[in-house]
Design a protein around this motif. Sequence first.
Motif, PDB file in Angstrom:
ATOM      1  N   GLU A 299     -43.370  21.948 -96.565  1.00  0.00           N
ATOM      2  CA  GLU A 299     -42.195  21.160 -96.229  1.00  0.00           C
ATOM      3  C   GLU A 299     -41.595  21.619 -94.901  1.00  0.00           C
ATOM      4  O   GLU A 299     -41.140  20.785 -94.100  1.00  0.00           O
ATOM      5  N   ALA A 300     -41.587  22.938 -94.642  1.00  0.00           N
ATOM      6  CA  ALA A 300     -41.061  23.437 -93.375  1.00  0.00           C
ATOM      7  C   ALA A 300     -41.898  22.919 -92.202  1.00  0.00           C
ATOM      8  O   ALA A 300     -41.359  22.521 -91.167  1.00  0.00           O
TER       9      ALA A 300
ATOM     10  N   VAL B 141     -47.613  16.334 -98.982  1.00  0.00           N
ATOM     11  CA  VAL B 141     -47.500  16.513-100.422  1.00  0.00           C
ATOM     12  C   VAL B 141     -46.043  16.670-100.846  1.00  0.00           C
ATOM     13  O   VAL B 141     -45.666  16.326-101.964  1.00  0.00           O
ATOM     14  N   THR B 142     -45.190  17.170 -99.936  1.00  0.00           N
ATOM     15  CA  THR B 142     -43.763  17.307-100.235  1.00  0.00           C
ATOM     16  C   THR B 142     -42.952  16.115 -99.729  1.00  0.00           C
ATOM     17  O   THR B 142     -41.752  16.039 -99.995  1.00  0.00           O
ATOM     18  N   ARG B 143     -43.628  15.220 -99.003  1.00  0.00           N
ATOM     19  CA  ARG B 143     -42.973  13.989 -98.529  1.00  0.00           C
ATOM     20  C   ARG B 143     -43.920  12.813 -98.757  1.00  0.00           C
ATOM     21  O   ARG B 143     -44.411  12.200 -97.801  1.00  0.00           O
ATOM     22  N   PRO B 144     -44.236  12.501 -99.985  1.00  0.00           N
ATOM     23  CA  PRO B 144     -45.233  11.455-100.246  1.00  0.00           C
ATOM     24  C   PRO B 144     -44.815  10.085 -99.731  1.00  0.00           C
ATOM     25  O   PRO B 144     -45.668   9.265 -99.392  1.00  0.00           O
ATOM     26  N   ALA B 145     -43.517   9.816 -99.664  1.00  0.00           N
ATOM     27  CA  ALA B 145     -43.048   8.516 -99.178  1.00  0.00           C
ATOM     28  C   ALA B 145     -42.561   8.579 -97.742  1.00  0.00           C
ATOM     29  O   ALA B 145     -42.037   7.603 -97.215  1.00  0.00           O
ATOM     30  N   GLY B 146     -42.717   9.745 -97.099  1.00  0.00           N
ATOM     31  CA  GLY B 146     -42.279   9.889 -95.725  1.00  0.00           C
ATOM     32  C   GLY B 146     -40.830  10.283 -95.567  1.00  0.00           C
ATOM     33  O   GLY B 146     -40.357  10.438 -94.440  1.00  0.00           O
TER      34      GLY B 146
END
Length: 600
Positions: free
Chosen positions: A34-35, A52-57
């Motif tokens: 995420e960082a 993987v931590t922002r699947p929808a952007g």
Amino acid sequence: MIADAFGEGQALPLEIIIDGDDNLINEETMAYTEALSAAIAESEDVSEVRSVTRPAGSIIDEIYVDNQMETVSEGLDEARNGLTSIEEGLDEADSGFDETSSGASDLETGIGELENGLSELDAGFTEVNNGLNEITGSLGEVQSGAEELEAGLESIEAGLPEGQEAAGGALDEPVAALNQINGQLAAIPGQLQQAQSPEEITAVAEQTAALQAALAEVEAGLAEGNEQLTAQQQQASAQLDALSDGINELTAGAGELSAALGEIQNGLEEVTAANEQLADGASELQEGAGTLEEGAGGLASGIEQLQDGVAEANNGLGEVNTGLEDAQTFTQDISEASYVRGTGVFVPEEFLNNDDFQESLDTYIFASEEGMTMSVSLAADPYSLEAIDATEDIKQLVSQQVQGTPFENAEISYSGVSSSNADLEEISSADFTHTITIILIGLFIVLAILLRSLFKPIVILGALLLTYYTSMGITEMIFVNGLGYPGIMWPVHFFTFIMLIALGVDYSIFLFDRYQEEAGLGVREGMMQAMIKMGTVIITAVIILCGTFGAMIPSGVLTLMQVGTGVVTGLLLFGLIILPLLVTAIISLEEPRKPKTKKE
């Protein structure tokens, strides 16, 4: 259509592939993922990052420590409010207990009053019963007196002397009336015993009043009979005197019976009034019992509500305690996570087990959970030079960000149109430099051998380099400044240089080979003759090749259009201006100066 709907950057994103040696699905690697995603997303050249931590952007606020601390703070505030509510509820429960205690005391007092009322009601019914018994006894005495009165009348009537039957007929009606009164008196005790309501007792009292009126009529009849007998006393014997005395006694007895019936009627009226009071008392007691029942029900309901309130308060305290324990555990986990300080992200274990996150893992994780991908949507056209520059900046940024993280020793590669173009530009730039160097050195050697001069090859190659850079400048002005294209495509430089150098050297050899033949005429004259003889050939060749390469311009392919424009511009510039004017002027400087004569 895809580019119009989603944007060119999303249609052809830059893919970052991270391939490690260990399992990447843990709290620490997710925090650094995420960082890294956040660092890339902050770039002005990037419109969106999917990982993987922002699947929808978009950012998942739940994994950032500041938002988590805000949630914990809100939870603590809710716990404080809950404790305040529980405190208020307990205060209300305490007040409710006081009210319940007061209600129970009032209920106990009411029950005592109800018991006293029931006792008084029972005593009243006993008195009424006793009164009815006394009335019944009096009625018995009245009935006995009526029977004696009837018997006395019959005796008097039987004892009349002969010739006095007419006087005795006056007593027949009182005898008959006494007979009826006697029958009604016999029925009254039974009616009193069966009477259950004040109305029935009132009816008995009215019947008693009717009997009293009948006795009054009997008394009047007896008085009338006595008067008739008195009128006949002068004619009757001593026996009539005795009969008159008997009738007087009967009249007095009838008066006593009437008085007794009056007392009985008064007693019945008193019983009726007492019975009505008892009925009112019974109604009041019934209402009091209903009120007590309602009070007992309200008291039971209040106790039940108090029990529910205390139970809810207990449950609330349990929830508050559980929430505080969760908050303590959560903050302790954050303090123990070393990666939080460098990332500002804390990934709870529940987040990794979430169903939505599992779907994200299926999309962005591969190679037995040892590799992951990140999709970067650029703000610029993936085919543009800006996208190539942005890709290079992202590569440098990623290289800096992974230092000191679990991805430091991982193999990081890139894919996508912009990455491929960036790699091609890097390769072509390096090859282009090497190619130019080799070509220029080789041509210099060949020209030096053919022209048997070091100056002429330098002039020719310098003129060709001037032609190349000038044509590329004109091409960039046309396509970038004039037509609005983002820049010159990376293959254009290489192919334009090759074509211009090859054709320019060829034309230069034609000219200088003819110049070698005319060298005996001198530099100026020899160059003039060479230009006259070879100029037509060179210009014709330039025009033909300009037409050939000019056919690439309307092709619609940007690379071919730019190569055609650059070659045509360079050929016209070199064949019409640089070679016949600039090169020949510079070569003429090589002509040796003639020594001045004495005459001059």
